[in-house]
Design an enzyme around this catalytic site. Sequence first.
Site, PDB file in Angstrom:
ATOM      1  N   GLN A  36     -67.945   1.336 -14.842  1.00 29.58           N
ATOM      2  CA  GLN A  36     -67.836   1.688 -13.445  1.00 29.58           C
ATOM      3  C   GLN A  36     -66.320   1.247 -12.737  1.00 29.58           C
ATOM      4  O   GLN A  36     -66.486   0.430 -13.020  1.00 29.58           O
ATOM      5  CB  GLN A  36     -69.126   0.602 -12.253  1.00 29.58           C
ATOM      6  CG  GLN A  36     -68.927   0.543 -11.403  1.00 29.58           C
ATOM      7  CD  GLN A  36     -69.750  -0.482 -10.811  1.00 29.58           C
ATOM      8  OE1 GLN A  36     -70.081  -1.295 -11.424  1.00 29.58           O
ATOM      9  NE2 GLN A  36     -70.882   0.146 -10.087  1.00 29.58           N
ATOM     10  N   SER A  72     -64.452  -2.559  -8.607  1.00 27.88           N
ATOM     11  CA  SER A  72     -63.680  -3.910  -8.149  1.00 27.88           C
ATOM     12  C   SER A  72     -62.613  -3.249  -8.894  1.00 27.88           C
ATOM     13  O   SER A  72     -62.312  -2.683  -9.613  1.00 27.88           O
ATOM     14  CB  SER A  72     -64.321  -4.982  -8.863  1.00 27.88           C
ATOM     15  OG  SER A  72     -66.370  -5.054  -8.805  1.00 27.88           O
ATOM     16  N   GLU A  80     -77.855  -0.714  -9.334  1.00 30.19           N
ATOM     17  CA  GLU A  80     -77.593  -1.824  -9.628  1.00 30.19           C
ATOM     18  C   GLU A  80     -78.444  -2.993  -9.676  1.00 30.19           C
ATOM     19  O   GLU A  80     -78.870  -3.652 -10.485  1.00 30.19           O
ATOM     20  CB  GLU A  80     -76.284  -1.935  -9.363  1.00 30.19           C
ATOM     21  CG  GLU A  80     -75.408  -2.714 -10.279  1.00 30.19           C
ATOM     22  CD  GLU A  80     -74.400  -2.644 -10.068  1.00 30.19           C
ATOM     23  OE1 GLU A  80     -73.347  -2.097  -9.073  1.00 30.19           O
ATOM     24  OE2 GLU A  80     -73.137  -3.266 -10.887  1.00 30.19           O
TER      25      GLU A  80
END
Length: 384
Positions: free
Chosen positions: A128, A131, A246
């Site tokens: 993923q 961020s 998530e």
Amino acid sequence: MDLAYTEEEEEFRARLREWLAAVLPRLPAKPGPDDWPGRRAYDTAWQRMLYDAGYAGLHWPVDAGGRGATPTQHLIFLEETERAGAPYVGANFVGLLHAGPTIAAEGTAEQRARWLPPVLRGDEIWCQGFSEPGAGSDLAALRTRAVRDGDHYVVSGSKIWTSHAEVADWCELLVRTDPAAPKHRGISWLAMEMDAPGVTVRPLRTLAGSTEFAEMFLDEVRVPVSHRVGAENDGWRVTMVTLSFERGTAFVGEVVACRRTLAALAAEARRGGRWDDPVLRRRLGRLNAEFRALWRLTQWNVSEAQGTGGVPGTGGSVFKLRYSHARQELYEAAAEVLGADSADLDREWVLDRLSSLSYTIAAGTSQIQRNLVAERILGLPKGR
Ligand SMILES: Cc1cc2nc3c(=O)[nH]c(=O)nc-3n(C[C@H](O)[C@H](O)[C@H](O)COP(=O)(O)OP(=O)(O)OC[C@H]3O[C@@H](n4cnc5c(N)ncnc54)[C@H](O)[C@@H]3O)c2cc1C
């Protein structure tokens, strides 16, 4: 909601138990915690066994390659696999628990056909790339840029805390496709191949000594436009789907594992003569009630999600908030029971305790979950 099991569900449980008893002894030894290629091989081999036996993607929709099982069958699966000591998703976490479900909910038929079967078979794993150094809680502030060049995007920027980046084949990547639009409106959700030219991964070491996540540098990486899930600049909406999986369902299997750890802790306290301490007993008893309540909340969330095509709602934030704290309290109790041994880094519980500290940060911090619960469930005014 009916919490009792039907005859058919009990039959499903019995068949699963039988299968687990037959296959678990055949699993190879678990690799060391920092042997990431070994862990990938182990986790994907288990996924393949599930696939061959018809247990992969149990609760995924049939048109996404799943078995369309009921939420209750899915929960029975989690209970039984955990009880039998079967491996959990491991390196398949992102693909199975949030990138895959997002593609199932938001992808085109071609995208579902391309990406979901390899996830279910354990052939490909995902990471993923959300961020960034300047965009964590305020994720919409992300700056990684994607500029359109014919039928490709050219992506440049950097990501951080990318779990399993070293061994992943694909990345669910958030990019800014319209820098002039308000920050939530200029984002797109892309699937990026991790071996594309221009992708550099640099591992980061956690407090527990593990290199489970990494920095990721993207230098003019070419990603086909056909790898965009959802419309251009509509990526924030798609991201909310990913985050709801998530937070809402990705951790639920761990609740069963925590209940097992708690039972082991009580056994250790008895062995070590600590069971006579009423304060400790009360602490473990309260944690037991907490994890039972979390399991009930899970059942409720999973059953509610059926009404929204399987996408969990804000109830996931309540779960994530409470679960991450309960997990930390569990391992603090473990430290008390283990006494001097709680500093011995060779003990699995000690590593689990250190890693439990990350739970109130990963997948959105507790402060952010509280904001979401305050605004979206309690209807309180926004603080900013
Ligand atoms: C183990 C682990 C694995 C991770 N894996 C991944 C991954 O695979 N991919 C990925 O993209 N990311 C991953 N992350 C990153 C994670 O999503 C971010 O760390 C998290 O969203 C917080 O962002 P930040 O670290 O930038 O902290 P910041 O956003 O800088 O927050 C710092 C502090 O300020 C508080 N704060 C910030 N804004 C507010 C506000 N509005 N109201 C109240 N308090 C606020 C926060 O709660 C926090 O306490 C992972 C993190 C961890 C710990």
